[in-house]
Design an enzyme around this catalytic site. Sequence first.
Site, PDB file in Angstrom:
ATOM      1  N   HIS A 144       0.796  -1.233   0.000  1.00  0.00           N
ATOM      2  CA  HIS A 144       0.000   0.000   0.000  1.00  0.00           C
ATOM      3  C   HIS A 144       0.825   1.278   0.000  1.00  0.00           C
ATOM      4  CE1 HIS A 144      -3.969  -1.843   0.803  1.00  0.00           C
ATOM      5  NE2 HIS A 144      -3.234  -2.766   1.408  1.00  0.00           N
ATOM      6  N   LYS A 151      -8.267  13.985   4.772  1.00  0.00           N
ATOM      7  CA  LYS A 151      -7.462  12.762   4.770  1.00  0.00           C
ATOM      8  C   LYS A 151      -6.448  12.906   5.887  1.00  0.00           C
ATOM      9  CE  LYS A 151      -6.422  13.847   0.322  1.00  0.00           C
ATOM     10  NZ  LYS A 151      -6.735  12.716  -0.542  1.00  0.00           N
ATOM     11  N   ARG A 152      -5.692  11.838   6.195  1.00  0.00           N
ATOM     12  CA  ARG A 152      -4.657  11.982   7.210  1.00  0.00           C
ATOM     13  C   ARG A 152      -3.722  13.142   6.832  1.00  0.00           C
ATOM     14  NH1 ARG A 152      -4.442   8.107  11.520  1.00  0.00           N
ATOM     15  NH2 ARG A 152      -2.485   9.168  11.971  1.00  0.00           N
ATOM     16  N   LYS A 194       0.985  14.354   1.352  1.00  0.00           N
ATOM     17  CA  LYS A 194      -0.358  14.670   0.849  1.00  0.00           C
ATOM     18  C   LYS A 194      -0.539  16.173   0.622  1.00  0.00           C
ATOM     19  CE  LYS A 194      -2.443  10.674   3.274  1.00  0.00           C
ATOM     20  NZ  LYS A 194      -3.056   9.822   2.230  1.00  0.00           N
ATOM     21  N   THR A 237      -8.470   6.726  -2.100  1.00  0.00           N
ATOM     22  CA  THR A 237      -9.821   6.176  -2.300  1.00  0.00           C
ATOM     23  C   THR A 237     -10.873   7.255  -2.089  1.00  0.00           C
ATOM     24  OG1 THR A 237      -9.573   5.309  -0.061  1.00  0.00           O
ATOM     25  CG2 THR A 237      -9.411   3.727  -1.859  1.00  0.00           C
ATOM     26  N   LYS A 279     -14.624   8.496  -3.882  1.00  0.00           N
ATOM     27  CA  LYS A 279     -15.865   8.815  -3.160  1.00  0.00           C
ATOM     28  C   LYS A 279     -16.391  10.189  -3.549  1.00  0.00           C
ATOM     29  CE  LYS A 279     -14.061   6.055   0.585  1.00  0.00           C
ATOM     30  NZ  LYS A 279     -13.246   6.089   1.814  1.00  0.00           N
TER      31      LYS A 279
HETATM   32  C1  6GP Z   1      -2.809   3.767   1.930  1.00  0.00           C
HETATM   33  C2  6GP Z   1      -2.254   4.584   0.788  1.00  0.00           C
HETATM   34  O1  6GP Z   1      -1.539   5.685   1.300  1.00  0.00           O
HETATM   35  C3  6GP Z   1      -3.413   5.063  -0.082  1.00  0.00           C
HETATM   36  O2  6GP Z   1      -2.923   5.738  -1.203  1.00  0.00           O
HETATM   37  C4  6GP Z   1      -4.246   3.882  -0.522  1.00  0.00           C
HETATM   38  O3  6GP Z   1      -5.392   4.319  -1.191  1.00  0.00           O
HETATM   39  C5  6GP Z   1      -4.681   3.077   0.692  1.00  0.00           C
HETATM   40  O4  6GP Z   1      -3.545   2.665   1.436  1.00  0.00           O
HETATM   41  C6  6GP Z   1      -5.454   1.835   0.319  1.00  0.00           C
HETATM   42  O5  6GP Z   1      -4.732   1.052  -0.579  1.00  0.00           O
HETATM   43  N1  6GP Z   1      -1.722   3.284   2.758  1.00  0.00           N
HETATM   44  C7  6GP Z   1      -1.850   3.289   4.088  1.00  0.00           C
HETATM   45  O6  6GP Z   1      -2.847   3.704   4.647  1.00  0.00           O
HETATM   46  C8  6GP Z   1      -0.719   2.740   4.835  1.00  0.00           C
HETATM   47  O7  6GP Z   1      -0.615   2.877   6.029  1.00  0.00           O
HETATM   48  C9  6GP Z   1       1.194   1.369   4.878  1.00  0.00           C
HETATM   49  O8  6GP Z   1       0.206   2.039   4.151  1.00  0.00           O
END
Ligand code: 6GP
Length: 833
Positions: free
Chosen positions: A374, A567-568, A573, A678, A682
């Site tokens: 991810h 978002k976080r 970001k 994601t 949305k």
């Molecule tokens: C996140 C990614 O930052 C995001 O771009 C992606 O949409 C989401 O995963 C689902 O795939 N990654 C995390 O939240 C994370 O902690 C280690 O990755």
Amino acid sequence: VQASIPEPQRAAWEKHTVKNFEDQDGFERAVVRHVETTLARSLFNCDEKAAYAATSLAFRDRLITDWNRTQQQQTFSDTKRVYYLSLEFLMGRALDNAMLNVGLKDTAKAGLADLGFRIEDIITQENDAALGNGGLGRLAACFLDSLASLNYPAWGYGLRYRYGIFKQEIIDGYQVEVPDYWLDFNPWEFPRHDVTVDIQFYGNVRKSTDADGKNISVWEGGEVVQAVAYDVPIPGYATPTTNNLRLWSSKASGGEFDFQKFNNGDYESSVADQQRAETISAVLYPNDNLERGKELRLKQQYFWVAASLYDIVRRFKKSRRGWSEFPEQVAIQLNDTHPTLAIVELQRILVDIEGLPWDQAWNIVTNTFGYTNHTVLPEALEKWPVGLLQNLLPRHLQIIFDINLFFLQLVEKKFPDDREILRRVSIVEESQPKMIRMAYLAIVGSHKVNGVAELHSDLIQTTIFKDFVAIYGPDKFTNVTNGVTPRRWLHQANPRLSELIASKCGGNGFLTDLTKLAKLEQFAGDKEFRKEWAEIKYANKVRLAKHIKNTLGVTVNPASLFDIQVKRIHEYKRQQMNIFGVIHRYLALKKMSPNERKKQQPRVSIFGGKAAPGYWMAKQIIHLINSVGSVVNNDSDIGDLLKVIFLEDYNVSKAEIICPASDISEHISTAGTEASGTSNMKFVLNGGLIIGTCDGANIEITREVGESNIFLFGNLSEDVEDLRHAHTYGSHAIDSDLDAVFQEIEKGTFGTPHDFGALVAAVRQHGDYYLVSDDFHSYIETHRLVDEAYRNQDEWVSKCITAVARMGFFSSDRCINEYAESIWNVEPLPIKE
Ligand code: 6GP
């Protein structure tokens, strides 16, 4: 022991089997019964909390019936199951979702009204189940919804944290973390005190021989903690399939506390063991895209993985099949590297406990696991010090060394004269101290590795995992672009839009086949339809404006352009770039004559998101946003032309109010850093356009909706390396507009300049790693285009409708079908009534 009811008594049993409510009358009866019996209250003593509890219990009864039936039929049919291992499940609220999925929300609404309650007031009583940080955890939740909705036999496995992600309060502009004790009343979980597993830690390994004289390893000593299962039913949409999410809670083995010590008067230490054990599942680590090698975190990982595998193996053994059939019955997906120890644990079970030869066991293991990556951010890639593993899991460390040995032998055979590649790909990093690279272990132990958007999957194959592509060939690596569940993120969050869409797309079919949205496109030019569409967007903005008024006391005009970034909070970001852009806008407005100002498009810049408690820069960003807000929002020159809002405690249930209310949302990460994103999906699905960089899934969203229906800007990922190099070794000229913003900050316009010094210095002095300066000009320019486009409302609304019509690809259903076909090899199993 008798496990089931004997044949002659079954008729009596069946006569009394539970009949669930189907209509309003039945629903009301169930609610009143739960209030008067389960809750021991009465009509003189029933507040909204009690009504929420009773409504949930009424729906829970229904889910349980379906859940039992699903589990029975899945066991009986003996087909392959998927196990989704995730340390995070960001579920949000369950009641609204349950009502919609079983198709009885209208019934409940009428019933509750009849009993004196408004359904909205009841739904909002529920605490979010916030067992996750951000994208990764919410993706797991969307996947569970899709797995059940598509009738796949699937289980989620996670940890039952006593405290989920912290609640965020903003005090004097700063984030303050407050514990999230969400379990005070949770009707959605079932403690299974009969489903427990003893989990071993520490101790040592003794070499021995078995009865046949074969060498074996015996892991002994150390301490044992008990894992107790808590089950959460996961209802599919418009199907009886109700899957299971099993969350493990830790408990001292051998009972509540040590009676021996207690009786001897040693009260304190009698409970110490219990507390130590319970600590394991006490709290979610609040980091998003960041790893900090803490022992307790490793304990959590092993505790959860070992309990889950014990459970999976126990279930497999009931089928009485041979071990070679294990991968035909079981697919285990690793949500990032957090559950990678499952690979080692299964190898240990097969070799040490079941006595299989190493190679045969390893073949089973690799055919069972799939690994999803991810992130490419180096600070998020997990590594564990060898010493820590040696102490906590001595046998597992040996197995990891053996896995690595055999892997490196394979590499050596393939690349005989390349010492360097061995060093690069070794699971054991030869650093001081030595580290275990969990991503490498996950790749070596899985048959498929996937990224979460096309760009991201390409990047992992050409950068961080390049050597592994050379070793295993390209087929081991694949892409599954993320998706979101349209049930929660359209139907539930935006009921009016969902209804309008249904009226044009031939009913609710788009909720289970999102490509049916395509029918909408023909109405993009329809005046009447556009009007209805725009009215719904306006109403959703009014709803958010009310929330802003209620929580922050700030009045925003719903006729303004709502510009949202939630978002976080993370430097990659680039919320800092957004707030610098807001300052730029403010300065431009201040310079204008009153007449000129009148021509400007009013805006509300809305931010939301949590910073990891230890992430100091992210906290500075929050502070700057709030400081700018308190200046701008109180400037009478500006009025409605610009408002800056920081929404407190962004979470799933708030996202359900926020996503439907955007005109534009921001997805502006430095190219190549956001794996997918994601919330971008949305927001578009809810009829908002996006401003974004060529990063993650933005690229595929553009491919689908068309370049004229999205606002893209900024440098491309292939240029990032050179730009960074130039910052460090060349001359780095700061964009002049950005410099003016910095000068304003330094003048003290937004409070003590020193408070924001680090944010400015990151760009000016410390190499501007996230390329804020490089992208600032095109960012500002693109916002100008947004304003311009928004003026032509007819065209704007047409763009929104067209974009929604083309979003069919981004359903998590499509995503799950891809995983099922290309990674898991599982088939749906429809549940019979
Ligand atoms: C996140 C990614 O930052 C995001 O771009 C992606 O949409 C989401 O995963 C689902 O795939 N990654 C995390 O939240 C994370 O902690 C280690 O990755």
